[in-house]
Design an enzyme around this catalytic site. Sequence first.
Site, PDB file in Angstrom:
ATOM      1  N   GLY A  23       0.805  -1.222   0.000  1.00 21.22           N
ATOM      2  CA  GLY A  23       0.000   0.000   0.000  1.00 21.22           C
ATOM      3  C   GLY A  23       0.834   1.266   0.000  1.00 21.22           C
ATOM      4  O   GLY A  23       2.021   1.240  -0.317  1.00 21.22           O
ATOM      5  N   ASN A  24       0.178   2.392   0.335  1.00 21.82           N
ATOM      6  CA  ASN A  24       0.779   3.723   0.195  1.00 21.82           C
ATOM      7  C   ASN A  24       1.286   3.861  -1.242  1.00 21.82           C
ATOM      8  O   ASN A  24       2.456   4.127  -1.501  1.00 21.82           O
ATOM      9  CB  ASN A  24       1.910   3.945   1.219  1.00 21.82           C
ATOM     10  CG  ASN A  24       2.329   5.414   1.256  1.00 21.82           C
ATOM     11  OD1 ASN A  24       3.483   5.739   1.095  1.00 21.82           O
ATOM     12  ND2 ASN A  24       1.386   6.302   1.429  1.00 21.82           N
ATOM     13  N   LEU A  25       0.362   3.667  -2.158  1.00 23.21           N
ATOM     14  CA  LEU A  25       0.718   3.462  -3.558  1.00 23.21           C
ATOM     15  C   LEU A  25       1.264   4.723  -4.226  1.00 23.21           C
ATOM     16  O   LEU A  25       0.813   5.826  -3.947  1.00 23.21           O
ATOM     17  CB  LEU A  25      -0.504   2.958  -4.326  1.00 23.21           C
ATOM     18  CG  LEU A  25      -1.118   1.670  -3.769  1.00 23.21           C
ATOM     19  CD1 LEU A  25      -2.323   1.261  -4.609  1.00 23.21           C
ATOM     20  CD2 LEU A  25      -0.097   0.534  -3.721  1.00 23.21           C
TER      21      LEU A  25
ATOM     22  N   HIS B 190       4.097   1.581  -8.167  1.00 25.01           N
ATOM     23  CA  HIS B 190       3.084   0.525  -8.018  1.00 25.01           C
ATOM     24  C   HIS B 190       2.098   0.552  -9.201  1.00 25.01           C
ATOM     25  O   HIS B 190       1.704  -0.493  -9.722  1.00 25.01           O
ATOM     26  CB  HIS B 190       2.272   0.734  -6.737  1.00 25.01           C
ATOM     27  CG  HIS B 190       3.056   0.626  -5.459  1.00 25.01           C
ATOM     28  ND1 HIS B 190       3.252   1.688  -4.619  1.00 25.01           N
ATOM     29  CD2 HIS B 190       3.676  -0.422  -4.865  1.00 25.01           C
ATOM     30  CE1 HIS B 190       3.942   1.302  -3.556  1.00 25.01           C
ATOM     31  NE2 HIS B 190       4.235   0.023  -3.683  1.00 25.01           N
TER      32      HIS B 190
ATOM     33  N   GLY C  50       8.412  -5.242  -9.010  1.00 27.12           N
ATOM     34  CA  GLY C  50       9.316  -4.206  -9.485  1.00 27.12           C
ATOM     35  C   GLY C  50      10.774  -4.640  -9.410  1.00 27.12           C
ATOM     36  O   GLY C  50      11.183  -5.308  -8.459  1.00 27.12           O
TER      37      GLY C  50
ATOM     38  N   ASP D 226      13.228  -3.638  -6.284  1.00 24.28           N
ATOM     39  CA  ASP D 226      13.607  -4.583  -5.227  1.00 24.28           C
ATOM     40  C   ASP D 226      14.184  -5.820  -5.926  1.00 24.28           C
ATOM     41  O   ASP D 226      13.546  -6.874  -5.990  1.00 24.28           O
ATOM     42  CB  ASP D 226      12.380  -4.909  -4.385  1.00 24.28           C
ATOM     43  CG  ASP D 226      11.792  -3.658  -3.759  1.00 24.28           C
ATOM     44  OD1 ASP D 226      12.320  -3.203  -2.746  1.00 24.28           O
ATOM     45  OD2 ASP D 226      10.827  -3.096  -4.330  1.00 24.28           O
TER      46      ASP D 226
ATOM     47  N   SER E 193       9.503   5.265  -3.762  1.00 22.28           N
ATOM     48  CA  SER E 193       9.372   4.289  -2.685  1.00 22.28           C
ATOM     49  C   SER E 193       8.430   4.856  -1.630  1.00 22.28           C
ATOM     50  O   SER E 193       8.441   6.068  -1.366  1.00 22.28           O
ATOM     51  CB  SER E 193      10.740   4.013  -2.057  1.00 22.28           C
ATOM     52  OG  SER E 193      10.580   3.391  -0.793  1.00 22.28           O
TER      53      SER E 193
END
Length: 283
Positions: free
Chosen positions: A31-33, A37, A149, A152, A187
């Site tokens: 989350g916290n897109l 994302h 992604g 990472d 990020s």
Amino acid sequence: MELIQDLTNLRRRVRAWRQAGDQIALVPTMGNLHRGHLRLVQEARAYAQRTVVSIFVNPMQFGPQEDFAAYPRTLAQDRELLETEGTDLLFAPSVTTVYPRPPEEQTRVEVPGLSDILCGARRPGHFVGVATVVCKLFNMVQPDLAVFGEKDFQQLLVIRRMTEDLCLPVGILGVPTVREADGLALSSRNGYLLPEERARAPAVRRALGDAADGLRTGQGLAETEQRAVQELQQAGLRPDYVSVRRAADLSPPEPTDSDLVILAAAWLGKARLIDNLRVSRPT
Ligand code: PAJ
């Protein structure tokens, strides 16, 4: 877009799609897109008729001193973004849905070797937490394809290895890193940066770029890594590591290896920034 938080409704929905012959793509997130994302969601939509995004801040991949409690949780805002991107289903399970048992009794998935180096050496248990939750999400959603992604990079390789070793019938798609205009990789943790830290953060991408230039012009591995560490320190960051590895499996490169990746992790205030850059070295 439908929001589902429990397994029964998730399975019912996925079964209906399968019966209709639809292919399903999964984008796992915490989350916290951001635009990174959303790029994964766009890729997923290009490959499958149905796209599922999961949002789950996974306690198992955070160390005891890490930022699990502080990690940004912005479900309402994320929901709107996913709606705009044409996501079919948002799966946002609770901790007890994903982990019905106490942590010490939970079945784990371990990818030895790959999980113990680089970020895994600095964050013991982190990749066991990642592999376990991704394996569980695969079994819950049963996607044909899952999208991750390249930001990472080590995580992507751990997941590819797990999927192959456990014969999971899921294709893994890696997507290039989405960056800010000044080079900083997007990020969720960039939100921890104070304004003056944010101004210094592009040093990570710059150090990787300089290291790649060095390798292309025949500079040795150790010297390349050392210079990058110094460059990060001079910019006021606290490097965890800078390491040049074989892109295929993150092992130390042989002189004949040309497909390399430079990986870096560095602290800046409360944020631990990670980034990487692929480089093709003349052999
Ligand atoms: P999270 O950090 O939310 O990232 C979710 C996915 O978005 C990962 O595949 C990550 O590599 C990708 N991503 C993040 N920043 C990106 C960027 N700038 N460009 C492109 N892709 C980016 O990674 C996790 O969550 C978790 O470990 C998870 C896989 C969900 C397991 O809990």
